[in-house]
Design a protein around this motif. Structure first.
Motif, PDB file in Angstrom:
ATOM      1  N   GLY A  85     -37.722  -5.358   4.046  1.00  0.00           N
ATOM      2  CA  GLY A  85     -36.523  -5.275   3.235  1.00  0.00           C
ATOM      3  C   GLY A  85     -36.738  -4.814   1.805  1.00  0.00           C
ATOM      4  N   PRO A  86     -37.648  -5.442   1.027  1.00  0.00           N
ATOM      5  CA  PRO A  86     -37.818  -5.040  -0.380  1.00  0.00           C
ATOM      6  C   PRO A  86     -38.236  -3.584  -0.547  1.00  0.00           C
ATOM      7  N   ALA A  87     -38.941  -3.013   0.423  1.00  0.00           N
ATOM      8  CA  ALA A  87     -39.348  -1.615   0.307  1.00  0.00           C
ATOM      9  C   ALA A  87     -38.147  -0.682   0.345  1.00  0.00           C
ATOM     10  N   TYR A  88     -37.086  -1.087   1.047  1.00  0.00           N
ATOM     11  CA  TYR A  88     -35.874  -0.268   1.120  1.00  0.00           C
ATOM     12  C   TYR A  88     -34.902  -0.611  -0.013  1.00  0.00           C
ATOM     13  N   VAL A  89     -34.886  -1.878  -0.403  1.00  0.00           N
ATOM     14  CA  VAL A  89     -34.041  -2.305  -1.523  1.00  0.00           C
ATOM     15  C   VAL A  89     -34.441  -1.582  -2.804  1.00  0.00           C
ATOM     16  N   THR A  90     -35.737  -1.323  -2.965  1.00  0.00           N
ATOM     17  CA  THR A  90     -36.252  -0.709  -4.201  1.00  0.00           C
ATOM     18  C   THR A  90     -36.524   0.780  -4.033  1.00  0.00           C
ATOM     19  N   SER A  91     -35.785   1.444  -3.157  1.00  0.00           N
ATOM     20  CA  SER A  91     -36.021   2.867  -2.899  1.00  0.00           C
ATOM     21  C   SER A  91     -35.833   3.742  -4.127  1.00  0.00           C
ATOM     22  N   GLY A  92     -35.096   3.275  -5.122  1.00  0.00           N
ATOM     23  CA  GLY A  92     -34.837   4.090  -6.305  1.00  0.00           C
ATOM     24  C   GLY A  92     -35.950   4.087  -7.328  1.00  0.00           C
ATOM     25  N   VAL A  93     -37.075   3.427  -7.029  1.00  0.00           N
ATOM     26  CA  VAL A  93     -38.106   3.257  -8.050  1.00  0.00           C
ATOM     27  C   VAL A  93     -38.704   4.584  -8.509  1.00  0.00           C
ATOM     28  N   SER A  94     -38.899   5.532  -7.595  1.00  0.00           N
ATOM     29  CA  SER A  94     -39.547   6.796  -7.976  1.00  0.00           C
ATOM     30  C   SER A  94     -38.705   7.610  -8.952  1.00  0.00           C
ATOM     31  N   LEU A  95     -37.404   7.734  -8.656  1.00  0.00           N
ATOM     32  CA  LEU A  95     -36.540   8.496  -9.563  1.00  0.00           C
ATOM     33  C   LEU A  95     -36.261   7.718 -10.847  1.00  0.00           C
ATOM     34  N   ALA A  96     -36.163   6.397 -10.760  1.00  0.00           N
ATOM     35  CA  ALA A  96     -36.005   5.596 -11.975  1.00  0.00           C
ATOM     36  C   ALA A  96     -37.233   5.737 -12.876  1.00  0.00           C
ATOM     37  N   ALA A 204     -40.377  17.653 -25.969  1.00  0.00           N
ATOM     38  CA  ALA A 204     -40.628  18.566 -24.850  1.00  0.00           C
ATOM     39  C   ALA A 204     -42.064  18.444 -24.352  1.00  0.00           C
ATOM     40  N   ALA A 205     -43.012  18.473 -25.288  1.00  0.00           N
ATOM     41  CA  ALA A 205     -44.412  18.399 -24.890  1.00  0.00           C
ATOM     42  C   ALA A 205     -44.753  17.026 -24.311  1.00  0.00           C
ATOM     43  N   GLY A 206     -44.166  15.967 -24.878  1.00  0.00           N
ATOM     44  CA  GLY A 206     -44.444  14.622 -24.389  1.00  0.00           C
ATOM     45  C   GLY A 206     -43.921  14.418 -22.976  1.00  0.00           C
ATOM     46  N   ILE A 207     -42.679  14.848 -22.714  1.00  0.00           N
ATOM     47  CA  ILE A 207     -42.110  14.704 -21.375  1.00  0.00           C
ATOM     48  C   ILE A 207     -42.899  15.547 -20.380  1.00  0.00           C
ATOM     49  N   THR A 208     -43.281  16.754 -20.780  1.00  0.00           N
ATOM     50  CA  THR A 208     -44.074  17.608 -19.900  1.00  0.00           C
ATOM     51  C   THR A 208     -45.403  16.957 -19.552  1.00  0.00           C
ATOM     52  N   ALA A 209     -46.055  16.359 -20.551  1.00  0.00           N
ATOM     53  CA  ALA A 209     -47.348  15.718 -20.315  1.00  0.00           C
ATOM     54  C   ALA A 209     -47.215  14.522 -19.374  1.00  0.00           C
ATOM     55  N   VAL A 210     -46.200  13.692 -19.606  1.00  0.00           N
ATOM     56  CA  VAL A 210     -46.026  12.500 -18.772  1.00  0.00           C
ATOM     57  C   VAL A 210     -45.668  12.882 -17.345  1.00  0.00           C
ATOM     58  N   LEU A 211     -44.694  13.756 -17.180  1.00  0.00           N
ATOM     59  CA  LEU A 211     -44.279  14.135 -15.832  1.00  0.00           C
ATOM     60  C   LEU A 211     -45.359  14.940 -15.125  1.00  0.00           C
ATOM     61  N   GLY A 212     -46.104  15.718 -15.888  1.00  0.00           N
ATOM     62  CA  GLY A 212     -47.220  16.444 -15.281  1.00  0.00           C
ATOM     63  C   GLY A 212     -48.289  15.493 -14.765  1.00  0.00           C
ATOM     64  N   LEU A 213     -48.572  14.445 -15.529  1.00  0.00           N
ATOM     65  CA  LEU A 213     -49.556  13.452 -15.101  1.00  0.00           C
ATOM     66  C   LEU A 213     -49.083  12.715 -13.859  1.00  0.00           C
ATOM     67  N   VAL A 214     -47.821  12.260 -13.890  1.00  0.00           N
ATOM     68  CA  VAL A 214     -47.307  11.394 -12.823  1.00  0.00           C
ATOM     69  C   VAL A 214     -47.015  12.174 -11.546  1.00  0.00           C
ATOM     70  N   PHE A 215     -46.400  13.357 -11.671  1.00  0.00           N
ATOM     71  CA  PHE A 215     -45.891  14.042 -10.495  1.00  0.00           C
ATOM     72  C   PHE A 215     -46.692  15.283 -10.087  1.00  0.00           C
ATOM     73  N   VAL A 216     -47.691  15.682 -10.895  1.00  0.00           N
ATOM     74  CA  VAL A 216     -48.484  16.861 -10.538  1.00  0.00           C
ATOM     75  C   VAL A 216     -49.968  16.521 -10.431  1.00  0.00           C
ATOM     76  N   VAL A 217     -50.547  16.029 -11.520  1.00  0.00           N
ATOM     77  CA  VAL A 217     -51.999  15.806 -11.558  1.00  0.00           C
ATOM     78  C   VAL A 217     -52.419  14.721 -10.575  1.00  0.00           C
ATOM     79  N   GLU A 218     -51.775  13.559 -10.641  1.00  0.00           N
ATOM     80  CA  GLU A 218     -52.179  12.466  -9.758  1.00  0.00           C
ATOM     81  C   GLU A 218     -51.957  12.777  -8.282  1.00  0.00           C
TER      82      GLU A 218
END
Length: 291
Positions: A85-96, A204-218
């Protein structure tokens, strides 16, 4: 001119009562609670803050309901207890995570864009208390939003529980970990994004760095079929912290890393270590660089 006018004695000027200084406001010392209150006033006065928090919150019930409804059609084919149950209840975690990391960056870089950082540092000449005060407000907002969003996701998914054959059992240690782990994880990742923003000072550079780390590099580390890189990926901030919100049966919906060298709480401690290192670097740079 008459003699009486020539020798007239001027009347004494009226003086203010002793001990009163008209028009002066008493100056209060700058304390950490007052800095936190000032940062709260600044961040709550921005409409972008409330839009970001509202979006992060709305993702939880929306995705929880959508995902629960989608698996309700195949629930009869799954064995009993397959759906956690909790895995489906918290489905929004990635986009949040995406939204709150952006908020963490902009909360600090926005002051550099407008020049307001000079007034902030003038009020706190030692600089570091201002950094910690803003961090307190931003992380507190992220935690509160994720916590309430998790509860909203629970309520939104509940109508499908009986059909699917799943629930949220607060007497189950894994269920409790997944439910409370989401706000803890998102708060820590917001703090990491905040620290990166404080170091880079550009939205711009900060958001790019964070999102690049989280959604590209890792993810790249996790999916490259080379064992040393996959082992290293388990110790990167997103993957390590995501162990806290990883179900033992269905895995993680945050990261593609399948390595489980760390226990859930060990992974979260690794994430906190990354956050602490980033905040120390941000503090050193804040003291050494001009505003």
């Amino acid at each position: 001119m008459t003699t009486s006018a020539r020798h007239a004695v001027p009347a004494p000027a009226t003086s203010a009562p002793v001990g009163r200084a008209p028009g002066r406001t008493p100056v209060r010392p700058v304390t950490f609670p007052r800095l936190v209150a000032a940062e709260w006033v600044k961040i709550r006065s921005l409409r972008s803050t409330w839009w970001a928090l509202a979006l992060a919150f709305a993702l939880f019930p929306l995705l929880a309901a959508m995902r629960s409804a989608s698996i309700a059609t195949i629930a009869d084919e799954a064995p009993p207890g397959f759906f956690v149950g909790p895995a489906y209840v918290t489905s929004g975690v990635s986009l949040a995570l995406l939204v709150l990391c952006g908020l963490g960056v902009v909360a600090v870089t926005g002051e550099y864009r407008t020049g307001q950082i000079r007034s902030t540092l003038a009020a706190a000449p030692t600089r570091l208390p201002a950094l910690w005060a803003k961090l307190t407000v931003v992380v507190g907002l992220a935690f509160a939003t994720a916590f309430v969003g998790t509860l909203a996701g629970w309520a939104a998914a509940a109508p499908w529980f009986d059909v699917i054959g799943m629930n949220v059992d607060l007497t189950d240690a894994e269920h409790v970990r997944l439910m409370i782990g989401v706000p803890l994880y998102l708060a820590a990742m917001t703090a990491l994004a905040y620290a990166i923003g404080a170091m880079i000072r550009s939205s711009a550079a900060g958001i790019t760095a964070v999102l690049g780390l989280v959604f590209v590099v890792e993810p790249a580390f996790a999916y490259i079929p080379w064992e040393p890189l996959q082992q290293l990926a388990a110790y990167l901030p997103t993957a390590a912290g995501a162990r806290l919100v990883t179900s033992d049966s269905i895995g993680s919906i945050v990261t593609g890393s399948g390595v489980t060298a760390l226990s859930p709480w060990e992974g979260y401690l690794v994430l906190l270590g990354w956050v602490a290192a980033a905040l120390v670097a941000a503090a050193v740079l804040l003291r050494r660089r001009d505003a």
